[in-house]
Design a protein around this motif. Structure first.
Motif, PDB file in Angstrom:
ATOM      1  N   THR A 137       1.946   1.210 -12.292  1.00  0.00           N
ATOM      2  CA  THR A 137       0.916   1.050 -11.200  1.00  0.00           C
ATOM      3  C   THR A 137       0.819   2.077 -10.283  1.00  0.00           C
ATOM      4  O   THR A 137       0.084   2.727  -9.501  1.00  0.00           O
ATOM      5  N   SER A 141      -1.630   4.956  -9.057  1.00  0.00           N
ATOM      6  CA  SER A 141      -2.028   4.893  -7.554  1.00  0.00           C
ATOM      7  C   SER A 141      -1.626   6.311  -6.912  1.00  0.00           C
ATOM      8  O   SER A 141      -2.735   6.823  -6.498  1.00  0.00           O
ATOM      9  N   ASP A 322       3.024  -8.082  -4.532  1.00  0.00           N
ATOM     10  CA  ASP A 322       1.656  -9.049  -4.744  1.00  0.00           C
ATOM     11  C   ASP A 322       1.372  -8.885  -6.373  1.00  0.00           C
ATOM     12  O   ASP A 322       1.464  -7.827  -7.060  1.00  0.00           O
ATOM     13  N   LYS A 324      -0.994  -9.530  -8.208  1.00  0.00           N
ATOM     14  CA  LYS A 324      -2.390  -9.076  -8.650  1.00  0.00           C
ATOM     15  C   LYS A 324      -2.466  -7.322  -8.305  1.00  0.00           C
ATOM     16  O   LYS A 324      -3.636  -6.950  -8.580  1.00  0.00           O
ATOM     17  N   LEU A 325      -1.366  -6.827  -7.888  1.00  0.00           N
ATOM     18  CA  LEU A 325      -1.597  -5.529  -7.405  1.00  0.00           C
ATOM     19  C   LEU A 325      -1.701  -4.550  -8.659  1.00  0.00           C
ATOM     20  O   LEU A 325      -1.002  -4.753  -9.693  1.00  0.00           O
ATOM     21  N   ALA A 326      -2.598  -3.624  -8.524  1.00  0.00           N
ATOM     22  CA  ALA A 326      -3.014  -2.629  -9.563  1.00  0.00           C
ATOM     23  C   ALA A 326      -3.178  -1.281  -9.094  1.00  0.00           C
ATOM     24  O   ALA A 326      -3.425  -1.257  -7.580  1.00  0.00           O
ATOM     25  N   ASP A 329      -6.000  -0.945  -6.354  1.00  0.00           N
ATOM     26  CA  ASP A 329      -6.025  -1.704  -5.340  1.00  0.00           C
ATOM     27  C   ASP A 329      -6.315  -0.946  -3.884  1.00  0.00           C
ATOM     28  O   ASP A 329      -5.682  -0.274  -3.799  1.00  0.00           O
ATOM     29  N   GLN A 330      -7.126  -1.282  -3.188  1.00  0.00           N
ATOM     30  CA  GLN A 330      -7.484  -0.727  -2.025  1.00  0.00           C
ATOM     31  C   GLN A 330      -6.352  -0.650  -1.027  1.00  0.00           C
ATOM     32  O   GLN A 330      -6.036   0.365  -0.430  1.00  0.00           O
ATOM     33  N   LEU A 331      -5.729  -1.846  -1.085  1.00  0.00           N
ATOM     34  CA  LEU A 331      -4.348  -1.920  -0.063  1.00  0.00           C
ATOM     35  C   LEU A 331      -3.365  -0.884  -0.619  1.00  0.00           C
ATOM     36  O   LEU A 331      -2.706  -0.056   0.506  1.00  0.00           O
ATOM     37  N   LEU A 332      -3.043  -0.732  -1.740  1.00  0.00           N
ATOM     38  CA  LEU A 332      -1.977   0.134  -2.434  1.00  0.00           C
ATOM     39  C   LEU A 332      -2.654   1.423  -2.228  1.00  0.00           C
ATOM     40  O   LEU A 332      -1.834   2.364  -1.892  1.00  0.00           O
ATOM     41  N   GLN A 333      -3.847   1.708  -2.389  1.00  0.00           N
ATOM     42  CA  GLN A 333      -4.530   3.152  -2.386  1.00  0.00           C
ATOM     43  C   GLN A 333      -4.211   3.546  -0.815  1.00  0.00           C
ATOM     44  O   GLN A 333      -4.150   4.957  -0.539  1.00  0.00           O
TER      45      GLN A 333
END
Length: 369
Positions: A137, A141, A322, A324-326, A329-333
């Motif tokens: 992940t 990212s 999280d 569901k983090l992938a 994911d906008q937050l991770l990006q």
């Protein structure tokens, strides 16, 4: 390249035949004046006596000479110094043979030095401290963020030795094409899979019977060629500490980041294995003091400060837990942007300019500048 081995045995010939780029490997027991020698580029003198060396020097033609000193039973200091002086006097290269693996590596470095030059293309190794720490992940990212920051071509290489479910282009395929003499940076780009705009992926080892059979020297050369294929390469390294697919890329890549987590069991195992890693790499790889990405904040018992203290290293990014983090994911990006910009700047990649739009009033009309 054509090579002639002169010595009491033909033991070096099989090693030469395994080196990509050697077209012919000949062998003679001694250099006799009444026998015609094949025309070659290199003459390897395997433990010849001083009179035998003189006989070769009289018939060397234009071939370069390389003396192989056999030290498998130890080095006799006085004799070793005499051989060094003779090689220096006649401008011969000298290799010290302590094992098949070391001699094979030294031969390739001597015969094909251009393969071992430092690659200018930047890369980063993301090293997972333990399984399920978020390696795939986070590496995916980061690759996406690098594309967004630079617009360049980013390579994403999975170095999982046991990626048996990976059906796409793989590091195993790259190794096979390298051994066949077909692998080039252009070929790497052709076989890689574009998983998103600007991100090109090469999968892990899908052939389990090859998981522990990758030759260290060949693997390093394959990874160097892969690095040349892209503007920036992200190497996702799995935590299998007795495997060349873990140790070689971690050792050869100057820019490294650990992926640590708040899981106490996994991090304890990682701390325990650090001496083993140093031993297996002859102290060439010490993962202490390596900056780390702190994943799963708040999910386990290990704090970021605790990891920083034990590793004597700083955290460059904290990722909250999280389920569901992938990778997309906008937050991770968003959290990856600063790290990607820093890596791009250190690697000399051009950062995209932020375009701002201003609205002004002029003569009663609205104008975009």
């Amino acid at each position: 390249m054509k090579v002639l081995v002169i010595g009491a045995t033909s033991r070096i010939v099989p090693m030469l035949q395994e080196i990509t780029g050697i077209t012919d490997a000949h062998y003679v027991r001694e250099c006799r004046s009444d026998e015609e020698l094949p025309a070659v580029d290199i003459m390897l003198l395997d433990g010849l006596s001083f009179p035998e060396v003189e006989a070769v020097l009289q018939r060397r033609s234009s071939a370069d000479l390389v003396y192989v000193y056999n030290a498998r039973k130890g080095i006799i200091a006085e004799h070793h110094k005499q051989v060094q002086d003779v090689c220096l006097h006649h401008q011969m290269a000298m290799l010290t043979d302590v094992s098949d693996q070391h001699l094979s590596a030294d031969l390739e470095r001597r015969l094909f030095p251009e393969r071992f030059k430092d690659i200018k293309r930047p890369s980063v190794a993301l090293i997972s401290c333990h399984r399920r720490s978020g390696r795939q992940t986070i590496s995916g990212s980061l690759a996406k963020a690098l594309v967004e920051q630079t617009g360049c071509r980013i390579g994403l290489v999975d170095l999982n030795p046991y990626a048996y479910e990976d059906k796409g282009p793989s590091i195993w395929q790259c190794m096979q094409e390298y051994e066949a003499g077909l692998l080039t940076p252009l070929r790497v780009r052709e076989i890689s899979e574009e998983i998103s705009s600007g991100v090109y992926r090469i999968g892990g080892n899908a052939k389990l019977d090859h998981a522990r059979r990758y030759d260290p020297v060949k693997l390093e050369q394959v990874l160097r060629i892969v690095e040349q294929a892209f503007d920036f390469t992200v190497l996702a390294i799995s935590p299998y500490w007795d495997n060349t697919l873990t140790l070689i890329p971690a050792r050869m890549t100057s820019q490294k980041l650990l992926i640590a987590s708040s899981q106490s069991d996994g991090m304890s195992e990682f701390y325990a294995v650090l001496p083993q890693v140093a031993f297996l790499t002859q102290s060439q790889l010490d993962l202490r003091s390596t900056p780390f990405i702190y994943n799963m904040d708040g999910h386990g018992l290990v704090s970021r400060l605790s990891i920083s203290t034990k590793l004597d290293a700083a955290s460059v990014l904290t990722i909250p837990y999280d389920t569901k983090l992938a990778a997309g994911d906008q937050l991770l990006q968003e959290s990856m942007q600063k790290l990607a910009a820093r890596l791009a700047e250190q690697g000399g990649l051009p950062l995209r300019q932020t375009v701002t739009v201003k609205r002004t009033w002029w003569r009663g009309g609205r104008t975009r500048v």
